[in-house]
Design a protein around this motif. Structure first.
Motif, PDB file in Angstrom:
ATOM      1  N   GLN A   1      -6.180  -5.667  -9.807  1.00 51.18           N
ATOM      2  CA  GLN A   1      -5.852  -4.774  -8.385  1.00 51.18           C
ATOM      3  C   GLN A   1      -5.585  -5.801  -7.359  1.00 51.18           C
ATOM      4  OE1 GLN A   1      -9.084  -2.248  -7.418  1.00 51.18           O
ATOM      5  NE2 GLN A   1      -8.191  -0.668  -8.970  1.00 51.18           N
TER       6      GLN A   1
ATOM      7  N   GLN B   1      -3.924  -0.007  -3.927  1.00 51.34           N
ATOM      8  CA  GLN B   1      -5.269   0.376  -3.195  1.00 51.34           C
ATOM      9  C   GLN B   1      -5.617  -0.627  -2.028  1.00 51.34           C
ATOM     10  OE1 GLN B   1      -7.607   1.634  -6.500  1.00 51.34           O
ATOM     11  NE2 GLN B   1      -9.297   2.052  -5.184  1.00 51.34           N
TER      12      GLN B   1
ATOM     13  N   LEU C   1       0.939  -1.133   0.048  1.00 51.07           N
ATOM     14  CA  LEU C   1      -0.107   0.011  -0.123  1.00 51.07           C
ATOM     15  C   LEU C   1       0.768   1.226   0.052  1.00 51.07           C
ATOM     16  CD1 LEU C   1      -2.894  -1.142   2.574  1.00 51.07           C
ATOM     17  CD2 LEU C   1      -2.799  -1.094  -0.168  1.00 51.07           C
TER      18      LEU C   1
ATOM     19  N   GLN D   1     -10.360  -5.000 -11.652  1.00 49.51           N
ATOM     20  CA  GLN D   1     -10.316  -5.468 -10.333  1.00 49.51           C
ATOM     21  C   GLN D   1      -9.429  -6.656  -9.908  1.00 49.51           C
ATOM     22  OE1 GLN D   1     -14.063  -5.838  -8.214  1.00 49.51           O
ATOM     23  NE2 GLN D   1     -13.288  -5.097  -6.077  1.00 49.51           N
TER      24      GLN D   1
END
Ligand code: 2HG
Ligand code: ZN
Length: 462
Positions: A318, A265, A260, A315
């Motif tokens: 991610q 994220q 992070l 996503q």
């Protein structure tokens, strides 16, 4: 160029590309370990199998050692040239040679990056399923030399399973074509498998015929938050029972904090001690229902605290970044890396024992745990405190590794799961392999590399 040995090399291998600039020597003389001062004699960039053979013959005549070199993304010092060796880079041998639809194989030169092989397979509607984060730089030859694992081993196995044929130049200068793409071959010793995982100590992998498989099914990615590592294997079992798992990976909150801080994220509003990222096949509603059932089972039994399922490819990427970005996020701390394996069933006991030992004996270190939990493979990264001198840090980390090696001996594990032994883990080889085994390995090396010129000092001292 004044070194007579290099003049002789150019005479022996006409048209050979050589690099001798200090910047090139530094670039090609090291891998991602960054611990040794690179000091190669020169860098050779052969263009063909014949060139490689010429280089090996020259090495045998002059006594100059060779360090075979792929993408140099290794983490064990296997591609380091710090003692006047000639770096033999496969960088220019980077062509995809042939695809065979009936055999479902892809023939490549050793310098083809892993990702290029994956894309070539995909362009024919198939897959090369070996996969790991450094796919863009790591080469097929290097991945074979270390029997690389990665994030899909839980489903597809290690690199070894996917090598249908190998062309190698041995340290004696012979070109061997091993197994020639056969599915079945019961005609004596399978020499191909000696070269898989040999870390360049027996010869040079110059070409490979890779097995391909069906393209992966549509998948979803789920991130799970866990209250403790004791429940890890129960969560693994709950998902494996209900789903076809393509990956099952683990990391700690400490790892997440670093990723992070490096720009990823945050997946949850709250922090949790442990995380799992799993990718599973989800072709239809039944499979998605099974995924939810696995999650609910874990939630109801207190095995997970929270979870998120990818709703799009973006996503999913991610969520993967949280796991695949760890190595890069830690790089600035010059971590000392351990890459251990135990049987999956032994993982909880090993984790409990070593976590407690490290916390007790080495409270001064931040230790980051992550890895391929579905394969029983953990990466234990010890971070260098900013104020500590590098030499003192490495010396203490070697004690940490000794401690791990002891625990591995007790649990029947391995000091290297997928990164290789190289230079970094050489002192601990005996925690994993018996004296009799090492003697056999040395005997094999003696046959294939009689003058000890292939990557000397790596894996063991001859
Ligand atoms: C991974 O699984 C790689 O991400 C690298 O094997 C591990 O950086 C490490 O220790
Ligand atoms: Zn790994």
């Amino acid at each position: 160029m004044t070194d007579p040995r290099l003049e002789r090399l150019l005479a022996a291998v006409p048209g050979l590309r050589l690099k001798t600039d200090p910047a090139d020597l530094e670039h090609y003389g090291r891998d991602w370990t960054r611990r040794w001062m690179p000091a190669p004699l020169a860098v050779a960039l052969p263009g063909s199998v014949e060139d490689v053979q010429g280089i090996v013959r020259w090495a045998n005549e002059t006594g100059v050692a060779l360090v075979p070199s792929g993408g140099r993304t290794g983490l064990s010092g296997g591609a380091v040239a710090a003692n006047g060796e000639l770096v033999l880079s496969l960088e220019r041998m980077n062509r995809v040679l042939a695809f065979d639809a009936v055999d479902r194989t892809l023939a490549v030169q050793a310098g083809v990056p892993l990702q290029v092989a994956q894309e070539a397979a995909a362009s024919h509607g198939l897959a090369y399923p070996v996969d790991f984060a450094s796919r863009g730089s790591a080469t097929v030859g290097g991945s074979i030399a270390t029997n690389a694992g990665g994030i899909r081993v839980v489903r597809y196995g290690n690199t070894r399973e996917w090598v249908a044929g190998l062309t190698v130049v041995t340290g004696a200068g012979d070109v061997l074509e091993l197994n020639r793409g056969l599915v079945k071959n019961s005609s004596g010793y399978d020499l191909r498998h000696l070269f898989v995982g040999s870390e360049g100590t027996l010869g040079v992998v110059v070409e490979a015929t890779l097995r391909l498989t069906d393209p992966p099914p549509p998948t979803n990615v789920m991130l799970l938050a866990l209250p403790s590592f004791e429940v890890l294997m129960q969560v693994f079992a709950a998902f494996r029972e209900r789903l076809q798992l393509e990956a099952f990976e683990f990391f700690t909150d400490v790892a997440l904090r670093h990723v992070l801080a490096h720009g990823a994220q945050a997946p949850f509003a709250e922090t949790h001690p442990y995380y799992v990222v799993t990718e599973y096949a989800t072709g239809d509603e039944r499979e998605e229902a099974a995924a939810l059932a696995a999650f609910e089972h874990c939630l109801e039994n207190g095995l997970v605290l929270d979870g998120v399922i990818s709703q799009s490819d973006a996503q999913a990427a991610q969520l993967w970044r949280l796991r695949e970005g760890i190595t890069e996020a830690l790089a600035r701390y010059k971590p000392y890396k351990n890459d251990i394996a135990v049987r999956v069933s032994a993982m909880p006991a090993f984790l409990a024992e070593t976590q407690a030992l490290l916390a007790q004996e080495y409270p001064q270190f931040e230790v980051v745990w992550f890895g391929h939990i579905g394969d029983g493979n953990l990466h234990i990264n010890v971070l260098k405190p900013d104020a500590m001198e590098n030499d003192a840090f490495v010396a203490q980390c070697e004690q940490v590794t000794k401690l791990l090696a002891g625990a591995l001996q007790r649990h029947g594990g391995s000091i290297s799961a997928e990164h290789g032994i190289g230079l970094v883990k050489k002192p601990y080889l005996s925690s994993t392999r018996s004296a009799a085994e090492v003697a056999v390995m040395k005997g094999i090396k003696q046959v294939l590399d009689p003058n000890g010129l292939m990557n000397p000092g790596k894996v063991f001292d001859a």
